[in-house]
Write an enzyme that holds these catalytic residues in place. Structure first.
Site, short mmCIF file in Angstrom:
data_model
loop_
_atom_site.label_atom_id
_atom_site.label_comp_id
_atom_site.label_asym_id
_atom_site.label_seq_id
_atom_site.Cartn_x
_atom_site.Cartn_y
_atom_site.Cartn_z
N ARG A 46 0.84 -1.20 0.00
CA ARG A 46 0.00 0.00 0.00
C ARG A 46 0.88 1.25 0.00
NH1 ARG A 46 -1.13 2.24 4.54
NH2 ARG A 46 -1.46 0.31 5.70
N TYR A 98 -15.91 17.53 -15.71
CA TYR A 98 -16.37 16.14 -15.68
C TYR A 98 -17.44 15.96 -14.60
CZ TYR A 98 -16.17 11.14 -14.61
OH TYR A 98 -16.49 9.84 -14.34
N ASP A 170 -6.68 19.49 -14.24
CA ASP A 170 -6.99 18.17 -14.78
C ASP A 170 -6.49 18.16 -16.22
OD1 ASP A 170 -8.15 15.94 -16.00
OD2 ASP A 170 -10.04 16.12 -14.93
N LYS A 195 -7.50 7.06 -19.32
CA LYS A 195 -7.80 7.55 -20.65
C LYS A 195 -6.58 7.47 -21.57
CE LYS A 195 -11.80 8.64 -18.74
NZ LYS A 195 -11.59 8.65 -17.28
#
Length: 379
Positions: A46, A98, A170, A195
């Site tokens: 982690r 978004y 972004d 993406k």
């Protein structure tokens, strides 16, 4: 080092234990320690994983940043940025963004006392007017999703710095192949790596990239403490995808230009949104801060009829009707009912997002075939 070379080599070296050219998938949750508290830099996956470490170094190099952090999703990356704030703080965000980001801001963090303002950032004076003494973060998308608005990054940064406000961008639509916001003074760059960066519709991941060491320490603490980290398999697939990022983005941009110009000339098509068109309101800014104009194109039919738009989307064959974007395959999306359904209809329409808007993620297929597909679908 030029971009294509960085995409393939930056932060990536043959595995020292085996000589493997491709970064191995370190599929382990824990690591042996030589004595309590003494280890070789890895203790629990982690916190750190060697595959993720290489992916983070590669992303940082592409964004001209010093520190990068990978997360399980783009939303987990965005969530981490908001966790840098506290109740009573204020965020000024672009009003065309978004839907998942809007939902996170308004449905999750408003309940914790963080306030959000959504403004049209095409006019920088709207940013200046919105900032108050409580504003701590300026959140930009550029080009925006789904209307492809372009925000002057350097201009927005200058206004934010006057008030000591942190700026996050972004950069999902552009990728570092097209623009590097850190070079323009931004504090944080966010990516939905799902993406274009991964590029093959087989990974869900996100990232943050920064230059400031203290900010990096805060993000690293949150990354480890909250634990929204990706597994090594996803990091491996991301690294594989990034190796062709420059090739794919070049083709995405070339194909999008042909598609945008075809749609603009079609008698049944009304408004076409693509920053590379000279009549696009943000074309001059895009030309200044981007190296090309991207693979996303949105449009509305001239009659602005929702049912006709649905017929077109149901008639397409090569453009897959689906959510997401940025894969090698072309995708068609209906933002109002898919990616932006979480934004109330009145808010969408106020910001210019019509129910009949069609968003295209133009892939890397032979563009003549894509044009023919649109031709038969629109009629």
């Amino acid at each position: 080092m030029k971009f294509g070379t960085k995409a393939i080599h930056a932060g990536v070296e043959p595995d020292p234990s085996t000589g493997a050219v491709m970064t191995p998938i370190f599929q382990t949750s824990t690591y042996a320690q030589t004595s309590p508290g003494r280890h070789k830099g890895y203790e629990y996956s982690r916190t750190h994983n060697p595959t993720r470490t290489v992916a983070q170094r590669n992303i940082a190099a592409l964004e001209n940043g010093k520190f990068a952090f990978c997360f399980a999703t783009g939303m987990a990356a965005t969530d981490t940025v908001v966790k840098l704030l506290k109740p009573g703080d204020e965020v000024v965000a672009t009003n065309d963004l978004y839907g998942g980001t809007y939902r996170l801001f308004t449905k999750v963090y408003e309940a914790y006392g963080i306030r959000f303002k959504f403004v049209n950032m095409h006019d920088l004076e709207n940013i200046r007017a919105a900032i108050t003494d409580q504003t701590r973060l300026l959140w930009l998308e550029t080009p925006t999703n789904p209307l492809l608005k372009v925000i002057d990054i350097a201009g927005a940064v200058a206004i934010a710095k006057e008030r000591n406000v942190m700026v996050a961008v972004d950069n999902t639509f552009a990728t570092p192949y097209l623009q590097t916001p850190l070079d323009l003074g931004v504090d944080i760059v966010m990516h939905s790596l799902t993406k274009y960066m991964a590029g093959h519709s087989d990974v869900v991941m996100g990232s943050l990239v920064v230059n400031d060491e203290k900010l990096a320490e805060r993000i690293a603490f949150l990354q480890n403490s909250v634990g929204a980290t990706p597994g090594p398999q996803d990091c491996f697939l991301l690294l594989r995808g990034i190796k062709t990022l420059h090739l794919r983005m070049q083709r995405h941009c070339e194909n999008a230009r042909v598609i945008a110009e075809y749609l603009r000339s079609h008698p049944k098509v009304g408004q076409v949104y693509w920053p590379g068109l000279e009549d696009h309101p943000g074309h001059a800014i895009a030309k200044k801060q981007m190296r090309d104009f991207g693979g996303m194109v949105s449009f509305v039919l001239k009659n602005d009829d929702l049912e006709e738009a649905k017929r077109v989307m149901e008639s397409i064959e090569l453009f897959t009707l689906a959510e997401s974007l940025g894969g090698v395959e072309s995708i068609c999306t209906h933002p109002a009912s898919m990616t932006h359904a979480s934004i109330p209809k009145e808010e969408r329409e106020k910001n210019g997002l019509k129910d009949s808007l069609i968003r295209l993620s133009v892939g890397v297929e032979d563009v003549e075939d894509l044009v023919e597909d649109l031709k038969q679908a629109i009629g």
